[in-house]
Design a protein around this motif. Structure first.
Motif, PDB file in Angstrom:
ATOM      1  N   ARG A   1     -52.899  68.924   8.655  1.00 21.76           N
ATOM      2  CA  ARG A   1     -52.240  69.312   7.413  1.00 21.76           C
ATOM      3  C   ARG A   1     -51.130  68.316   7.063  1.00 21.76           C
ATOM      4  NH1 ARG A   1     -53.420  74.630   6.062  1.00 21.76           N
ATOM      5  NH2 ARG A   1     -54.366  75.888   7.703  1.00 21.76           N
ATOM      6  N   ILE A   2     -51.087  67.943   5.813  1.00 17.87           N
ATOM      7  CA  ILE A   2     -49.991  67.112   5.325  1.00 17.87           C
ATOM      8  C   ILE A   2     -49.125  68.003   4.450  1.00 17.87           C
ATOM      9  CG2 ILE A   2     -49.347  65.089   3.978  1.00 17.87           C
ATOM     10  CD1 ILE A   2     -52.075  63.904   4.638  1.00 17.87           C
ATOM     11  N   ALA A   3     -47.956  68.302   4.918  1.00 17.66           N
ATOM     12  CA  ALA A   3     -47.082  69.230   4.206  1.00 17.66           C
ATOM     13  C   ALA A   3     -45.710  68.613   3.993  1.00 17.66           C
ATOM     14  CB  ALA A   3     -46.957  70.533   4.979  1.00 17.66           C
ATOM     15  N   HIS A   4     -45.011  69.123   2.979  1.00 20.17           N
ATOM     16  CA  HIS A   4     -43.647  68.687   2.710  1.00 20.17           C
ATOM     17  C   HIS A   4     -42.624  69.698   3.231  1.00 20.17           C
ATOM     18  CE1 HIS A   4     -45.612  66.303  -0.709  1.00 20.17           C
ATOM     19  NE2 HIS A   4     -45.144  65.437   0.147  1.00 20.17           N
ATOM     20  N   MET A   5     -43.074  70.932   3.433  1.00 21.27           N
ATOM     21  CA  MET A   5     -42.164  71.973   3.914  1.00 21.27           C
ATOM     22  C   MET A   5     -42.962  73.097   4.569  1.00 21.27           C
ATOM     23  SD  MET A   5     -39.261  74.098   1.738  1.00 21.27           S
ATOM     24  CE  MET A   5     -40.435  75.160   0.877  1.00 21.27           C
ATOM     25  N   LEU A   6     -42.381  73.677   5.587  1.00 19.02           N
ATOM     26  CA  LEU A   6     -42.948  74.860   6.213  1.00 19.02           C
ATOM     27  C   LEU A   6     -42.130  76.076   5.797  1.00 19.02           C
ATOM     28  CD1 LEU A   6     -43.483  73.596   9.881  1.00 19.02           C
ATOM     29  CD2 LEU A   6     -45.149  73.623   8.026  1.00 19.02           C
ATOM     30  N   CYS A   7     -42.818  77.157   5.519  1.00 13.17           N
ATOM     31  CA  CYS A   7     -42.148  78.414   5.195  1.00 13.17           C
ATOM     32  C   CYS A   7     -42.598  79.452   6.221  1.00 13.17           C
ATOM     33  CB  CYS A   7     -42.508  78.864   3.784  1.00 13.17           C
ATOM     34  SG  CYS A   7     -41.766  80.446   3.312  1.00 13.17           S
ATOM     35  N   LEU A   8     -41.664  79.922   7.011  1.00  9.31           N
ATOM     36  CA  LEU A   8     -41.961  80.864   8.098  1.00  9.31           C
ATOM     37  C   LEU A   8     -41.251  82.180   7.821  1.00  9.31           C
ATOM     38  CD1 LEU A   8     -42.022  79.977  11.859  1.00  9.31           C
ATOM     39  CD2 LEU A   8     -40.903  82.057  11.086  1.00  9.31           C
ATOM     40  N   LYS A   9     -42.006  83.272   7.847  1.00 15.82           N
ATOM     41  CA  LYS A   9     -41.434  84.598   7.612  1.00 15.82           C
ATOM     42  C   LYS A   9     -41.638  85.463   8.847  1.00 15.82           C
ATOM     43  CE  LYS A   9     -42.012  84.603   2.582  1.00 15.82           C
ATOM     44  NZ  LYS A   9     -42.604  85.290   1.411  1.00 15.82           N
ATOM     45  N   VAL A  10     -40.555  86.113   9.258  1.00 13.33           N
ATOM     46  CA  VAL A  10     -40.593  86.942  10.455  1.00 13.33           C
ATOM     47  C   VAL A  10     -39.850  88.243  10.178  1.00 13.33           C
ATOM     48  CG1 VAL A  10     -38.496  85.898  11.398  1.00 13.33           C
ATOM     49  CG2 VAL A  10     -40.168  86.929  12.955  1.00 13.33           C
ATOM     50  N   ASP A  11     -40.234  89.295  10.864  1.00 14.99           N
ATOM     51  CA  ASP A  11     -39.595  90.599  10.699  1.00 14.99           C
ATOM     52  C   ASP A  11     -38.088  90.474  10.913  1.00 14.99           C
ATOM     53  OD1 ASP A  11     -38.658  93.219  10.912  1.00 14.99           O
ATOM     54  OD2 ASP A  11     -40.498  93.936  11.859  1.00 14.99           O
ATOM     55  N   GLU A  12     -37.317  90.921   9.918  1.00 10.36           N
ATOM     56  CA  GLU A  12     -35.862  90.777   9.982  1.00 10.36           C
ATOM     57  C   GLU A  12     -35.231  91.604  11.090  1.00 10.36           C
ATOM     58  OE1 GLU A  12     -34.793  94.165   6.593  1.00 10.36           O
ATOM     59  OE2 GLU A  12     -34.432  92.045   6.174  1.00 10.36           O
ATOM     60  N   ASN A  13     -35.945  92.564  11.626  1.00  5.20           N
ATOM     61  CA  ASN A  13     -35.400  93.412  12.688  1.00  5.20           C
ATOM     62  C   ASN A  13     -35.516  92.789  14.078  1.00  5.20           C
ATOM     63  OD1 ASN A  13     -34.656  95.622  10.973  1.00  5.20           O
ATOM     64  ND2 ASN A  13     -36.811  96.194  10.851  1.00  5.20           N
ATOM     65  N   LEU A  14     -36.289  91.711  14.199  1.00  5.14           N
ATOM     66  CA  LEU A  14     -36.418  91.062  15.497  1.00  5.14           C
ATOM     67  C   LEU A  14     -35.144  90.290  15.829  1.00  5.14           C
ATOM     68  CD1 LEU A  14     -40.079  89.679  15.344  1.00  5.14           C
ATOM     69  CD2 LEU A  14     -39.229  91.545  16.760  1.00  5.14           C
ATOM     70  N   PRO A  15     -34.662  90.374  17.075  1.00  6.73           N
ATOM     71  CA  PRO A  15     -33.401  89.725  17.449  1.00  6.73           C
ATOM     72  C   PRO A  15     -33.600  88.262  17.841  1.00  6.73           C
ATOM     73  CG  PRO A  15     -34.223  90.959  19.309  1.00  6.73           C
ATOM     74  CD  PRO A  15     -35.216  91.182  18.188  1.00  6.73           C
ATOM     75  N   CYS A  16     -34.365  87.523  17.046  1.00  4.22           N
ATOM     76  CA  CYS A  16     -34.641  86.137  17.396  1.00  4.22           C
ATOM     77  C   CYS A  16     -34.792  85.293  16.133  1.00  4.22           C
ATOM     78  CB  CYS A  16     -35.896  86.024  18.267  1.00  4.22           C
ATOM     79  SG  CYS A  16     -37.378  86.705  17.483  1.00  4.22           S
ATOM     80  N   ILE A  17     -34.629  83.993  16.312  1.00  2.00           N
ATOM     81  CA  ILE A  17     -34.774  83.048  15.207  1.00  2.00           C
ATOM     82  C   ILE A  17     -35.708  81.925  15.644  1.00  2.00           C
ATOM     83  CG2 ILE A  17     -32.513  83.535  14.213  1.00  2.00           C
ATOM     84  CD1 ILE A  17     -31.470  81.048  15.660  1.00  2.00           C
ATOM     85  N   PRO A  18     -36.426  81.297  14.693  1.00  3.94           N
ATOM     86  CA  PRO A  18     -37.352  80.228  15.072  1.00  3.94           C
ATOM     87  C   PRO A  18     -36.662  78.874  15.163  1.00  3.94           C
ATOM     88  CG  PRO A  18     -37.584  80.697  12.745  1.00  3.94           C
ATOM     89  CD  PRO A  18     -36.548  81.665  13.266  1.00  3.94           C
ATOM     90  N   GLU A  19     -37.010  78.117  16.175  1.00  2.03           N
ATOM     91  CA  GLU A  19     -36.639  76.710  16.269  1.00  2.03           C
ATOM     92  C   GLU A  19     -37.906  75.914  16.041  1.00  2.03           C
ATOM     93  OE1 GLU A  19     -34.700  75.874  19.952  1.00  2.03           O
ATOM     94  OE2 GLU A  19     -32.755  76.648  19.273  1.00  2.03           O
ATOM     95  N   ILE A  20     -37.912  75.084  14.998  1.00  2.00           N
ATOM     96  CA  ILE A  20     -39.137  74.422  14.555  1.00  2.00           C
ATOM     97  C   ILE A  20     -39.050  72.924  14.797  1.00  2.00           C
ATOM     98  CG2 ILE A  20     -40.662  73.996  12.579  1.00  2.00           C
ATOM     99  CD1 ILE A  20     -39.491  76.551  11.315  1.00  2.00           C
ATOM    100  N   SER A  21     -40.108  72.378  15.380  1.00  2.00           N
ATOM    101  CA  SER A  21     -40.257  70.936  15.548  1.00  2.00           C
ATOM    102  C   SER A  21     -41.641  70.572  15.046  1.00  2.00           C
ATOM    103  CB  SER A  21     -40.095  70.547  17.025  1.00  2.00           C
ATOM    104  OG  SER A  21     -40.370  69.172  17.208  1.00  2.00           O
TER     105      SER A  21
END
Length: 251
Positions: free
Chosen positions: A196-216
């Motif tokens: 995939r050739i992309a300019h941006m990633l959009c990640l959606k996660v349940d707001e109630n989860l006590p975690c955040i994504p680290e993206i590389s």
């Protein structure tokens, strides 16, 4: 769902930063308090710095023209709403014309204002904008809020064609691509050679989860690990399975 946007090139990174800054100016300038108007002016200085690093006007004009040609091709698609397409094309045409009508360098009206540049210089120093450093600024901060707001809007107005342009580009970017549901097993997700050739990633996660994504991400692999939010020590991986939506956005 909480949305996390991850730009994959410097151009999109700059546009997202500008979007945040313009939203902040609009928020603080609409308020009444002197501290809030100070925050609005400092944010205007940040916009000035970001837009001076590249030929923003030319880049936006080129991108808007490219999107215009791409959208014109969609007229042949029977599944496309003619009215919606015409509205988007009209917005692009108006934004392009407003950019073309801009004279001089971006923010030149502020850079030629010695009073503003004196404040900008002092504001870059921690605590440098105190009343004994800038008595004339202290006087301005105690004017009627409506007068201060009028000044802020006057300084912001010549920059609005830039905001109009990048908002259209980001709107088209965010509405591109398909969304897929994935699972990060024990907090880790990897996708190799997706092509995939992309300019941006959009990640959606349940707001109630006590975690955040680290993206590389790069053209060879995408790596996402979910770490426990608010940890004061070394980031710790959230060791539960995490379901999330992922969109590859591409202009």
């Amino acid at each position: 769902m909480t949305c996390y946007e991850h730009p994959l090139n410097e151009r999109i990174r700059t546009l997202l930063r500008l979007e945040d800054l313009f939203d902040r100016v609009a928020f603080f300038s609409a308020k009444e308090d002197a501290f809030e108007h100070h925050s609005a002016l400092v944010t205007l200085f940040e916009i000035l710095d970001v837009t001076s690093r590249a030929d923003m006007k030319s880049d936006l004009l080129q991108e808007l023209e490219r999107q215009k040609h791409a959208l014109e091709i969609l007229r042949r698609n029977p599944g496309i709403s003619e009215d919606a397409l015409n509205q988007v094309l009209s917005n692009i045409q108006a934004a392009s014309q407003n950019l073309l009508n801009m004279t001089g360098k971006i923010g030149e009206h502020m850079r030629e204002n010695e009073w503003l540049m004196g404040i900008k210089q002092r504001a870059g120093i921690p605590g440098g904008a105190c009343e004994f450093d800038l008595p004339s600024y202290h006087y301005w901060l105690h004017l009627d809020p409506a007068l201060r707001r009028g000044d802020l809007n006057e300084w912001l107005a010549p920059l609005l064609p830039i905001a109009e342009g990048f908002r259209i580009v980001l709107h088209l970017l965010r509405n591109s691509g398909k969304t897929f549901r994935h699972t990060a097993y024990r907090g880790v997700f990897q996708q190799m050679g997706s092509g995939r050739i992309a300019h941006m990633l959009c990640l959606k996660v349940d707001e109630n989860l006590p975690c955040i994504p680290e993206i590389s991400a790069n053209k060879y692999a995408l790596n996402i690990r979910f770490v426990i939010s608010g940890s004061r020590q070394k980031p710790k991986i959230y060791e539960e399975d995490v379901e999330f939506d992922l969109t590859f956005c591409n202009l």
